[in-house]
Design an enzyme around this catalytic site. Structure first.
Site, PDB file in Angstrom:
ATOM      1  N   HIS A  60     -11.994   4.611  -0.293  1.00 34.52           N
ATOM      2  CA  HIS A  60     -11.976   3.704   0.876  1.00 34.52           C
ATOM      3  C   HIS A  60     -12.790   2.433   0.611  1.00 34.52           C
ATOM      4  O   HIS A  60     -13.281   1.784   1.534  1.00 34.52           O
ATOM      5  CB  HIS A  60     -12.528   4.389   2.150  1.00 34.52           C
ATOM      6  CG  HIS A  60     -11.679   5.514   2.649  1.00 34.52           C
ATOM      7  ND1 HIS A  60     -12.180   6.753   2.990  1.00 34.52           N
ATOM      8  CD2 HIS A  60     -10.344   5.593   2.847  1.00 34.52           C
ATOM      9  CE1 HIS A  60     -11.209   7.538   3.394  1.00 34.52           C
ATOM     10  NE2 HIS A  60     -10.079   6.857   3.300  1.00 34.52           N
ATOM     11  N   GLU A  74      -8.022  -3.405   5.388  1.00 35.67           N
ATOM     12  CA  GLU A  74      -7.943  -3.267   3.922  1.00 35.67           C
ATOM     13  C   GLU A  74      -6.912  -4.223   3.327  1.00 35.67           C
ATOM     14  O   GLU A  74      -7.117  -4.777   2.252  1.00 35.67           O
ATOM     15  CB  GLU A  74      -7.578  -1.823   3.566  1.00 35.67           C
ATOM     16  CG  GLU A  74      -8.697  -0.855   3.861  1.00 35.67           C
ATOM     17  CD  GLU A  74      -8.211   0.530   4.211  1.00 35.67           C
ATOM     18  OE1 GLU A  74      -7.415   0.661   5.169  1.00 35.67           O
ATOM     19  OE2 GLU A  74      -8.620   1.488   3.539  1.00 35.67           O
ATOM     20  N   ASN A 105       0.876  -1.174   0.000  1.00 33.25           N
ATOM     21  CA  ASN A 105       0.000   0.000   0.000  1.00 33.25           C
ATOM     22  C   ASN A 105       0.913   1.224   0.000  1.00 33.25           C
ATOM     23  O   ASN A 105       1.436   1.616   1.035  1.00 33.25           O
ATOM     24  CB  ASN A 105      -0.883  -0.055   1.256  1.00 33.25           C
ATOM     25  CG  ASN A 105      -1.848   1.104   1.350  1.00 33.25           C
ATOM     26  OD1 ASN A 105      -1.742   2.071   0.599  1.00 33.25           O
ATOM     27  ND2 ASN A 105      -2.773   1.014   2.276  1.00 33.25           N
ATOM     28  N   ARG A 119      -2.751  -1.841  -3.394  1.00 34.43           N
ATOM     29  CA  ARG A 119      -3.866  -0.916  -3.281  1.00 34.43           C
ATOM     30  C   ARG A 119      -3.667   0.168  -4.335  1.00 34.43           C
ATOM     31  O   ARG A 119      -2.615   0.810  -4.389  1.00 34.43           O
ATOM     32  CB  ARG A 119      -3.871  -0.288  -1.892  1.00 34.43           C
ATOM     33  CG  ARG A 119      -5.015   0.659  -1.705  1.00 34.43           C
ATOM     34  CD  ARG A 119      -5.005   1.206  -0.308  1.00 34.43           C
ATOM     35  NE  ARG A 119      -6.095   2.130  -0.121  1.00 34.43           N
ATOM     36  CZ  ARG A 119      -6.264   2.842   0.978  1.00 34.43           C
ATOM     37  NH1 ARG A 119      -5.424   2.714   1.976  1.00 34.43           N
ATOM     38  NH2 ARG A 119      -7.274   3.669   1.080  1.00 34.43           N
ATOM     39  N   GLY A 167      -8.838   4.369  12.389  1.00 29.33           N
ATOM     40  CA  GLY A 167      -8.152   4.852  13.599  1.00 29.33           C
ATOM     41  C   GLY A 167      -9.029   5.629  14.575  1.00 29.33           C
ATOM     42  O   GLY A 167      -9.063   5.311  15.768  1.00 29.33           O
ATOM     43  N   ARG A 227      -7.180  17.439   5.267  1.00 33.32           N
ATOM     44  CA  ARG A 227      -8.002  17.778   4.093  1.00 33.32           C
ATOM     45  C   ARG A 227      -9.317  18.423   4.533  1.00 33.32           C
ATOM     46  O   ARG A 227      -9.877  18.033   5.561  1.00 33.32           O
ATOM     47  CB  ARG A 227      -8.301  16.520   3.276  1.00 33.32           C
ATOM     48  CG  ARG A 227      -7.104  16.007   2.500  1.00 33.32           C
ATOM     49  CD  ARG A 227      -7.403  14.682   1.836  1.00 33.32           C
ATOM     50  NE  ARG A 227      -6.765  13.586   2.536  1.00 33.32           N
ATOM     51  CZ  ARG A 227      -7.027  12.293   2.347  1.00 33.32           C
ATOM     52  NH1 ARG A 227      -7.924  11.921   1.448  1.00 33.32           N
ATOM     53  NH2 ARG A 227      -6.394  11.366   3.017  1.00 33.32           N
TER      54      ARG A 227
HETATM   55  P1  ADP Z   1      -4.885   5.914   7.831  1.00 30.77           P
HETATM   56  O1  ADP Z   1      -5.955   6.661   7.114  1.00 30.77           O
HETATM   57  O2  ADP Z   1      -3.511   6.499   7.691  1.00 30.77           O
HETATM   58  O3  ADP Z   1      -4.937   4.398   7.654  1.00 30.77           O
HETATM   59  P2  ADP Z   1      -5.763   5.328  10.529  1.00 30.77           P
HETATM   60  O4  ADP Z   1      -7.017   4.610  10.177  1.00 30.77           O
HETATM   61  O5  ADP Z   1      -4.662   4.542  11.134  1.00 30.77           O
HETATM   62  O6  ADP Z   1      -5.213   6.203   9.344  1.00 30.77           O
HETATM   63  O7  ADP Z   1      -6.159   6.508  11.530  1.00 30.77           O
HETATM   64  C1  ADP Z   1      -5.177   7.367  12.005  1.00 30.77           C
HETATM   65  C2  ADP Z   1      -5.793   8.359  12.961  1.00 30.77           C
HETATM   66  O8  ADP Z   1      -6.513   7.663  13.997  1.00 30.77           O
HETATM   67  C3  ADP Z   1      -4.740   9.148  13.701  1.00 30.77           C
HETATM   68  O9  ADP Z   1      -4.384  10.295  13.028  1.00 30.77           O
HETATM   69  C4  ADP Z   1      -5.433   9.486  14.982  1.00 30.77           C
HETATM   70  O10 ADP Z   1      -6.051  10.748  14.784  1.00 30.77           O
HETATM   71  C5  ADP Z   1      -6.506   8.466  15.160  1.00 30.77           C
HETATM   72  N1  ADP Z   1      -6.288   7.617  16.331  1.00 30.77           N
HETATM   73  C6  ADP Z   1      -5.540   6.513  16.443  1.00 30.77           C
HETATM   74  N2  ADP Z   1      -5.575   6.031  17.690  1.00 30.77           N
HETATM   75  C7  ADP Z   1      -6.386   6.848  18.398  1.00 30.77           C
HETATM   76  C8  ADP Z   1      -6.844   6.902  19.760  1.00 30.77           C
HETATM   77  N3  ADP Z   1      -6.451   6.003  20.646  1.00 30.77           N
HETATM   78  N4  ADP Z   1      -7.666   7.903  20.110  1.00 30.77           N
HETATM   79  C9  ADP Z   1      -8.046   8.842  19.221  1.00 30.77           C
HETATM   80  N5  ADP Z   1      -7.665   8.859  17.938  1.00 30.77           N
HETATM   81  C10 ADP Z   1      -6.845   7.879  17.528  1.00 30.77           C
END
Ligand code: ADP
Length: 417
Positions: free
Chosen positions: A194, A392, A26, A106, A341, A254
Site C-alpha cells: 500500500h 493511489e 491498476n 501499479r 474505503g 485475508r
Molecule cells: P480496495 O482495497 O479494493 O481499493 P476500498 O478502499 O475501496 O478497497 O475499500 C473497500 C471497502 O470499504 C469495502 O469492502 C467496504 O467494506 C468498505 N466501505 C466502503 N464504503 C463504506 C461505508 N459507507 N461504510 C462502511 N464501509 C464501507
C-alpha cells in the site's frame, strides 16, 4: 494477440494531438481499474470487475458523471490484460483529440532494488518477471497489461510504480523476520505494501494536517486490503504488512498475521493441500471467515448477527493493537490518519479504534467523527486524528509525469492539492 490485431489497434491508443493525458492502470487478479488524467484532474475512469467469471464494467467521466462502460465483447476475457485493447479503443473514442502521453501502472512488488518508480524497458520487465515468486497472486496481473500496451504502442512511455517502494526507507530491524540470516539476504523480509497510498497521504499531510505532518504519524489504510504504516518525517519506518499482502490486520477475506504454527497444523494434522491453505488464508478468512456472512464492512455493520459484530470487534481490536505497536516503533505518537474505503467511511470502526487508543492520549470528537472529519480528535487531544481520502491513482499519474520530465499539471486542474 496477433500482429494484425496490433496493427489495427495501434492508432487507437492516443496517437492524436490535443491536451496531454496520463493513463493509470491498476490490474488485479480479476479486475482492472483505470483513470485518465489531464493534469491532476481525472477526466475518465472506471473499472472492469469479475474478469474470468462474469465481467462487468462501469465508467465515469469528468466530474463523476456516469458513462456507458466499455463493451467487452461476447467472449469473457480470461485475464485483466485481455480487456485492455477493448478498453483502450473505448477510451480513445471518449477522449477525442486528447493525446496520451504515458501510461502509469501499479505494480505490487519492486523487490529490494526499487525505491522509486521506473520507466518500463525490456530489462525492467525481465527483472519484474523475476519478482513473481515474491508476489505470485499479484505481480503477473500487474505485468501483463504493461506487455500488452508495449505490443500495441512500443513508443508510448510506460512507468511502473511499486507498492513496496515507499517502504524501502524502513530500518533493517523493521524488515527482519527472526529466521536464519541467509533467508533475509535472499529477500525473505518484511517489505510492506500500500506504499502508493501512504506516499499520497504523506504528500498531502502538510496541507491537511500541518501540525503533525513532520511528526510521528500512523496511517491506517483500511479498505478491502488493510495495513498500517508508521511515518516519521513523512517517511515509512514500519508497516504491518510483511513479505506478502497477507500479514498484519485482518482484511475482507485475508487473515492478517497468523501464528505460523497454524499453517503447519493445517498441512500436517488436517492434511490440507498447500493450494487449499492458500485459498483459506487469502479468500476465506478475514471478515468473511469470522462473520460467515460477508467481506464487506457495509454488510457487517448493518447486520444483527453476533458473528458480524464479533468480526468487527476483532478487526478494531487488532487495528488498535497495531497502532500501539507502531507508536512503539515511532517512539511516540502525534497523529493517526484513517484512509481507504473503511477508514474514510465507517465512523463506527474509527470510533471503536480511537476509543481503544485513549491510553495513547487520543480523545475522539464523536460528532466530528460522525461527519467524517476531516479532523476527528477533540480540541486538546494529545494525539490528533484525521480522515483523509487516499488517491493511489493520482500518485501514479504524478510519478509518471515527474519521471518523464513533463510539467503536465495546470494550475486550473490542480484540484485540492
Ligand atoms: P480496495 O482495497 O479494493 O481499493 P476500498 O478502499 O475501496 O478497497 O475499500 C473497500 C471497502 O470499504 C469495502 O469492502 C467496504 O467494506 C468498505 N466501505 C466502503 N464504503 C463504506 C461505508 N459507507 N461504510 C462502511 N464501509 C464501507
Amino acid at each position: 494477440m496477433s500482429n494484425a490485431y496490433e496493427r489495427n489497434h495501434r492508432r487507437d491508443i492516443g496517437e492524436s494531438t490535443g491536451p496531454a493525458l496520463v493513463g493509470v492502470i491498476n490490474a488485479g487478479s480479476s479486475s482492472l481499474k483505470f483513470t485518465f488524467y489531464e493534469g491532476d484532474r481525472p477526466i475518465l475512469s472506471g473499472q472492469v470487475d469479475g474478469i474470468g467469471v462474469r465481467p462487468s464494467a462501469r465508467a465515469t467521466g469528468a466530474d463523476g458523471v456516469a458513462l456507458d462502460p466499455p463493451y467487452l465483447g461476447q467472449t469473457p476475457s480470461a485475464a485483466p490484460a485481455e480487456a485492455l485493447p477493448a478498453l483502450i479503443e473505448w477510451a480513445k473514442r471518449k477522449l477525442g483529440d486528447r493525446r496520451l502521453e504515458a501510461l502509469g501502472h501499479r505494480v505490487v512488488h519492486g523487490g529490494l532494488r526499487y525505491s522509486q518508480p521506473q520507466r518500463v524497458t525490456p530489462a525492467l520487465l525481465a527483472e519484474l518477471e523475476s519478482l513473481i515468486p515474491l508476489a505470485p497472486l499479484h505481480e503477473p496481473h500487474n505485468i501483463a497489461p504493461i506487455r500488452t500496451a508495449l505490443a500495441l504502442r512500443p513508443d508510448l512511455p510506460q512507468v511502473a510504480c511499486f507498492d513496496t517502494a515507499f517502504h524501502r526507507s524502513m530500518p533493517e530491524v523493521a524488515q527482519a523476520f527472526a529466521l536464519p540470516r541467509a533467508l533475509y539476504d535472499e529477500g525473505v523480509r518484511r517489505y510492506g505494501f500500500h506504499g502508493l497510498s501512504y506516499e499520497y497521504i504523506a504528500s498531502v499531510l502538510p496541507d491537511r494536517a500541518p501540525e503533525i505532518a513532520d511528526g510521528r504519524v500512523v496511517v491506517a489504510h483500511l479498505g478491502n486490503g488493510c495495513s498500517l504504516c508508521g511515518l516519521r518525517g513523512r517517511k515509512s519506518v514500519a508497516s504491518t504488512m510483511g513479505f506478502t499482502a497477507l500479514d498484519g490486520v485482518p482484511m475482507g477475506t485475508r487473515c492478517g498475521d497468523l501464528d505460523a504454527g497454524v499453517v503447519l497444523y493445517l498441512i500436517q494434522q488436517k492434511g490440507m493441500a498447500v493450494e487449499d491453505v492458500a485459498d483459506l488464508l487469502y479468500r476465506r478468512s478475514g471478515m468473511l471467515g469470522l462473520s460467515g456472512l460477508s467481506s464487506d464492512f457495509r454488510d457487517l455493520l448493518a447486520s444483527e448477527s453476533p458473528h458480524a459484530r464479533f468480526a468487527v470487534d476483532v478487526f478494531c481490536y487488532r487495528v488498535a493493537g497495531y497502532i500501539g505497536s507502531l507508536a512503539a516503533a515511532l517512539g511516540g505518537l502525534d497523529g493517526i490518519i484513517f484512509t481507504a474505503g473503511v477508514g474514510e467511511n465507517a465512523a463506527q470502526v474509527r470510533a471503536a479504534v480511537c476509543r481503544a487508543c485513549r491510553w495513547l492520549g487520543l480523545e475522539l470528537d464523536e460528532a466530528a467523527n460522525r461527519l467524517h472529519g476531516p479532523r476527528i480528535s477533540a480540541a486538546g487531544s494529545g494525539v490528533a486524528a484525521y480522515v483523509i481520502p487516499t488517491d493511489e491513482n493520482l500518485m501514479i499519474a504524478r510519478h509518471a509525469r515527474a519521471l518523464l520530465g513533463s510539467a503536465g499539471t495546470s494550475s486550473a486542474s490542480a484540484g485540492d492539492l
